[in-house]
Design a protein around this motif. Structure first.
Motif, PDB file in Angstrom:
ATOM      1  N   SER A  70       0.844  -1.194   0.000  1.00  0.00           N
ATOM      2  CA  SER A  70       0.000   0.000   0.000  1.00  0.00           C
ATOM      3  C   SER A  70       0.878   1.243   0.000  1.00  0.00           C
ATOM      4  CB  SER A  70      -0.924   0.017   1.224  1.00  0.00           C
ATOM      5  OG  SER A  70      -0.178   0.081   2.428  1.00  0.00           O
ATOM      6  N   LEU A  71       0.421   2.263  -0.718  1.00  0.00           N
ATOM      7  CA  LEU A  71       1.092   3.560  -0.747  1.00  0.00           C
ATOM      8  C   LEU A  71       0.375   4.464   0.251  1.00  0.00           C
ATOM      9  CD1 LEU A  71       3.126   5.557  -1.983  1.00  0.00           C
ATOM     10  CD2 LEU A  71       1.416   6.072  -3.743  1.00  0.00           C
ATOM     11  N   ASP A  72       1.031   4.742   1.385  1.00  0.00           N
ATOM     12  CA  ASP A  72       0.395   5.489   2.470  1.00  0.00           C
ATOM     13  C   ASP A  72       0.824   6.945   2.531  1.00  0.00           C
ATOM     14  OD1 ASP A  72      -0.956   3.254   3.148  1.00  0.00           O
ATOM     15  OD2 ASP A  72       0.162   2.801   4.974  1.00  0.00           O
ATOM     16  N   GLY A  73       1.613   7.401   1.586  1.00  0.00           N
ATOM     17  CA  GLY A  73       2.049   8.792   1.592  1.00  0.00           C
ATOM     18  C   GLY A  73       3.397   8.923   0.927  1.00  0.00           C
ATOM     19  N   GLY A  74       4.111   9.960   1.278  1.00  0.00           N
ATOM     20  CA  GLY A  74       5.428  10.173   0.695  1.00  0.00           C
ATOM     21  C   GLY A  74       6.001  11.501   1.131  1.00  0.00           C
ATOM     22  N   PRO A  76      29.878  24.489   4.009  1.00  0.00           N
ATOM     23  CA  PRO A  76      31.177  24.415   3.318  1.00  0.00           C
ATOM     24  C   PRO A  76      32.321  23.926   4.198  1.00  0.00           C
ATOM     25  CG  PRO A  76      30.061  26.476   2.783  1.00  0.00           C
ATOM     26  CD  PRO A  76      29.277  25.832   3.879  1.00  0.00           C
ATOM     27  N   THR A  77      32.223  24.089   5.508  1.00  0.00           N
ATOM     28  CA  THR A  77      33.307  23.660   6.391  1.00  0.00           C
ATOM     29  C   THR A  77      33.191  22.191   6.786  1.00  0.00           C
ATOM     30  OG1 THR A  77      32.111  24.262   8.414  1.00  0.00           O
ATOM     31  CG2 THR A  77      33.414  25.988   7.338  1.00  0.00           C
ATOM     32  N   ASP A  78      32.101  21.536   6.408  1.00  0.00           N
ATOM     33  CA  ASP A  78      31.829  20.150   6.803  1.00  0.00           C
ATOM     34  C   ASP A  78      31.747  19.990   8.316  1.00  0.00           C
ATOM     35  OD1 ASP A  78      31.596  19.128   4.254  1.00  0.00           O
ATOM     36  OD2 ASP A  78      33.734  18.697   4.076  1.00  0.00           O
ATOM     37  N   MET A  79      31.484  21.074   9.016  1.00  0.00           N
ATOM     38  CA  MET A  79      31.305  20.992  10.462  1.00  0.00           C
ATOM     39  C   MET A  79      29.893  20.554  10.825  1.00  0.00           C
ATOM     40  SD  MET A  79      34.182  21.802  11.922  1.00  0.00           S
ATOM     41  CE  MET A  79      33.773  22.324  13.577  1.00  0.00           C
ATOM     42  N   ASN A  80      28.968  20.710   9.897  1.00  0.00           N
ATOM     43  CA  ASN A  80      27.574  20.354  10.147  1.00  0.00           C
ATOM     44  C   ASN A  80      27.049  19.524   8.982  1.00  0.00           C
ATOM     45  OD1 ASN A  80      26.679  22.255  12.584  1.00  0.00           O
ATOM     46  ND2 ASN A  80      27.948  23.473  11.187  1.00  0.00           N
ATOM     47  N   THR A  81      26.487  18.375   9.280  1.00  0.00           N
ATOM     48  CA  THR A  81      25.792  17.574   8.273  1.00  0.00           C
ATOM     49  C   THR A  81      24.431  17.192   8.837  1.00  0.00           C
ATOM     50  OG1 THR A  81      26.838  15.541   9.084  1.00  0.00           O
ATOM     51  CG2 THR A  81      27.874  16.647   7.215  1.00  0.00           C
ATOM     52  N   VAL A  82      23.440  17.239   7.978  1.00  0.00           N
ATOM     53  CA  VAL A  82      22.064  16.969   8.392  1.00  0.00           C
ATOM     54  C   VAL A  82      21.433  16.024   7.376  1.00  0.00           C
ATOM     55  CG1 VAL A  82      19.785  17.949   8.872  1.00  0.00           C
ATOM     56  CG2 VAL A  82      21.848  19.235   9.485  1.00  0.00           C
ATOM     57  N   VAL A  83      20.772  14.993   7.861  1.00  0.00           N
ATOM     58  CA  VAL A  83      19.939  14.131   7.024  1.00  0.00           C
ATOM     59  C   VAL A  83      18.498  14.335   7.476  1.00  0.00           C
ATOM     60  CG1 VAL A  83      19.381  11.785   6.329  1.00  0.00           C
ATOM     61  CG2 VAL A  83      21.759  12.455   6.631  1.00  0.00           C
ATOM     62  N   LEU A  84      17.652  14.752   6.546  1.00  0.00           N
ATOM     63  CA  LEU A  84      16.274  15.118   6.862  1.00  0.00           C
ATOM     64  C   LEU A  84      15.315  14.308   6.011  1.00  0.00           C
ATOM     65  CD1 LEU A  84      14.041  17.021   8.037  1.00  0.00           C
ATOM     66  CD2 LEU A  84      14.534  18.553   6.116  1.00  0.00           C
ATOM     67  N   SER A  85      14.301  13.763   6.646  1.00  0.00           N
ATOM     68  CA  SER A  85      13.209  13.093   5.953  1.00  0.00           C
ATOM     69  C   SER A  85      11.907  13.699   6.451  1.00  0.00           C
ATOM     70  CB  SER A  85      13.240  11.584   6.229  1.00  0.00           C
ATOM     71  OG  SER A  85      12.120  10.944   5.647  1.00  0.00           O
ATOM     72  N   ALA A  86      11.030  14.081   5.529  1.00  0.00           N
ATOM     73  CA  ALA A  86       9.770  14.708   5.921  1.00  0.00           C
ATOM     74  C   ALA A  86       8.727  14.439   4.853  1.00  0.00           C
ATOM     75  CB  ALA A  86       9.951  16.214   6.127  1.00  0.00           C
ATOM     76  N   GLY A  87       7.474  14.350   5.286  1.00  0.00           N
ATOM     77  CA  GLY A  87       6.392  14.103   4.344  1.00  0.00           C
ATOM     78  C   GLY A  87       5.079  13.912   5.063  1.00  0.00           C
ATOM     79  N   GLY A  88       4.131  13.282   4.379  1.00  0.00           N
ATOM     80  CA  GLY A  88       2.806  13.050   4.934  1.00  0.00           C
ATOM     81  C   GLY A  88       2.470  11.576   4.969  1.00  0.00           C
ATOM     82  N   ASP A  89       1.701  11.170   5.992  1.00  0.00           N
ATOM     83  CA  ASP A  89       1.314   9.773   6.195  1.00  0.00           C
ATOM     84  C   ASP A  89      -0.192   9.727   6.420  1.00  0.00           C
ATOM     85  OD1 ASP A  89       0.968   7.139   6.908  1.00  0.00           O
ATOM     86  OD2 ASP A  89       2.563   7.109   8.415  1.00  0.00           O
TER      87      ASP A  89
END
Length: 481
Positions: free
Chosen positions: A150-154, A163-176
């Protein structure tokens, strides 16, 4: 210069000038596509004539040279460079031909002298660079139940870095649509303290599988860790120790048709812990399997219940002589853990992708201990080097393997074989197929996306009378950086 109508743009972005075999070779890009091959003859009957090849090649033409009657160049692909041979011979190079004239540099178009401009200084901030749409991929929210999908959202999955590579963020967001919830999951890693500080937060619909039921709940979780790493006799092998802290707020579905934002939270749970491990695993971004082995141990103590949890995960992976990956894990949890590695407090376990998840609903939902493993063998690996919009497909792959688990059935109805009498064993034959993706341009961003589908033939259920319970399918997305 030449008499071509777009003469200016052909010279404006000329790169990698090389002299070989009585000719000047260079790369040019006059149409914002790939860099292409160009040549100017310096001697012979065709001296003073240029040929601009109109052919595009993946990776572009970089540093072209002529040698032994052939043309060679460097192709700059998404994750590595390769030495390439041009498919045409120098004597029969096709393209747009033009006579080249040497012209003096016009004084009127010479650069203006530098003028001192007053500048202001301000404290560096990473926030302007953390744009979630710099490198992102669309992600459908797929759920499976046996062989039904089943496709429940996305939503989107995004990688952010300054640029300094001092901060990295992985973000996932959407609707369910399950719970009508706008979900998010964010992990931020900062090096400002000199050691990696990781902060994690999520709010999403989760499911507690077990006791032949699937119970939905809203899971709001927070996690933090401070990782101290050190090389062991060099940097190829690294050991780490990381204190952790986390919190979980769970709101079970009241089964009254209301949305998840109206579900009432239970009492919050908290935990502190310590992770230790050692690893020499390394992988090129375009490879399916890594090289090396690792061992990770973790201990957790919940508050205020003072319940403990211990985890051990060992991994081995090799690309040669054939692709193979082996994982073994064991967990003891006083609060209970599902056969799929899911816990109401701790969320998804580090071994969840190798768990016997296809049996989770049939097993007890709060196992005190579980141990298992998975063996994956690389069956097919096809290099593609093609793109779809801003997604770059490095390769397609397929694996075959086995996975299984043993656990304490706690005198409840459990799938599998009793072996010995107080232990249940479940096992499956598995197949996986997926792709290794990166963004464009990916050579500057060390991130790898691997979406894949899996199917499991449930060997432990073949002897029962339910033919519809012998096969399970699922989808997963691996993100590494």
């Amino acid at each position: 210069e030449t008499d071509l109508s777009d003469d200016y743009s052909r010279w404006r972005y000329a790169r990698d000038l090389r002299a070989s075999e009585g000719a000047l070779y260079f790369a040019y890009d006059h149409d914002d596509r790939f860099y292409k091959l160009a040549r100017i003859r310096l001697d012979g009957a065709s001296a003073g004539t240029a040929v601009f090849s109109a052919r595009d090649f993946s990776g572009g033409i970089q540093a072209p040279v002529e040698a032994a009657g052939s043309l060679y160049y460097r192709g700059a692909f998404s994750t590595w460079d390769s030495l390439m041979r041009f498919p045409e011979a120098p004597a029969s190079l096709e393209g747009i031909h033009a006579v080249v004239r040497l012209a003096p540099w016009p004084a009127a178009s010479a650069p203006a002298p530098a003028v001192a401009v007053p500048r202001t200084e301000k404290r560096y901030s990473a926030l302007p660079y953390l744009n979630p749409f710099s490198l992102w991929i669309p992600v459908p929210l797929l759920r499976t139940d046996g062989t039904s999908i089943s496709l429940d959202g996305g939503g989107i999955l995004s990688y952010l870095s300054d640029p300094t590579d001092m901060n990295t963020v992985v973000l996932s967001a959407g609707g369910d649509r399950a719970g009508n919830l706008g979900y998010f999951e964010i992990e931020w890693r900062n090096l400002g303290l000199g050691v990696p500080l990781t902060l994690y937060a999520s709010d999403a619909i989760a499911f507690e599988e077990g006791d032949r039921e699937s119970r939905a709940y809203r899971a709001t979780r927070f996690f933090s860790s401070l990782s101290f790493e050190r090389g062991v006799r060099g940097e190829g092998t690294r050991a780490f120790i990381a204190p952790t802290a986390q919190a979980a707020f769970n709101a079970p579905d009241p089964q009254d048709g209301s949305g998840a934002y109206g579900w009432a939270y239970n009492e919050p749970s908290y935990a502190v812990g310590l992770d230790i491990g050692i690893s020499n695993i390394s992988r090129k971004l375009w490879r399916v399997f890594a090289e090396g082995s690792s061992l990770a141990l973790s201990a957790r103590l919940t508050l205020p219940a003072a319940e403990g949890r211990l985890d051990a995960v060992a991994r081995f992976s090799a690309q040669r002589p054939f692709g193979a990956r082996v994982t073994a894990y064991a967990t003891w949890d006083e609060g209970g853990v599902g056969l799929d590695g899911e816990s109401l407090l701790f969320g998804s376990s580090s071994w969840a992708s190798e768990s016997a998840a296809e049996y989770a609903r049939e097993a007890p939902s709060a196992l005190k201990w579980v141990a298992g493993g998975e063996i994956d063998l690389l069956a097919v690996s096809i290099e593609t080097q093609t793109n779809l919009s801003h997604l770059y497909f490095n390769r397609l792959f397929a694996t075959v393997g086995w996975r299984g688990a043993v656990f304490d059935p706690e005198a409840g109805a459990s799938p599998g074989t009793s072996w010995p009498d107080d232990v249940s064993l479940v096992q499956s034959l598995t197949a996986k197929a997926g792709a290794v993706l990166s963004g464009i341009p990916a050579a500057m961003v060390p991130v790898r996306f691997s979406p894949y589908a899996w199917a499991a033939l449930k060997l432990s259920n073949l002897s029962d009378d339910d033919d519809g319970n012998d096969l399970a399918v699922g989808f997963a997305l691996s993100v590494e950086w």
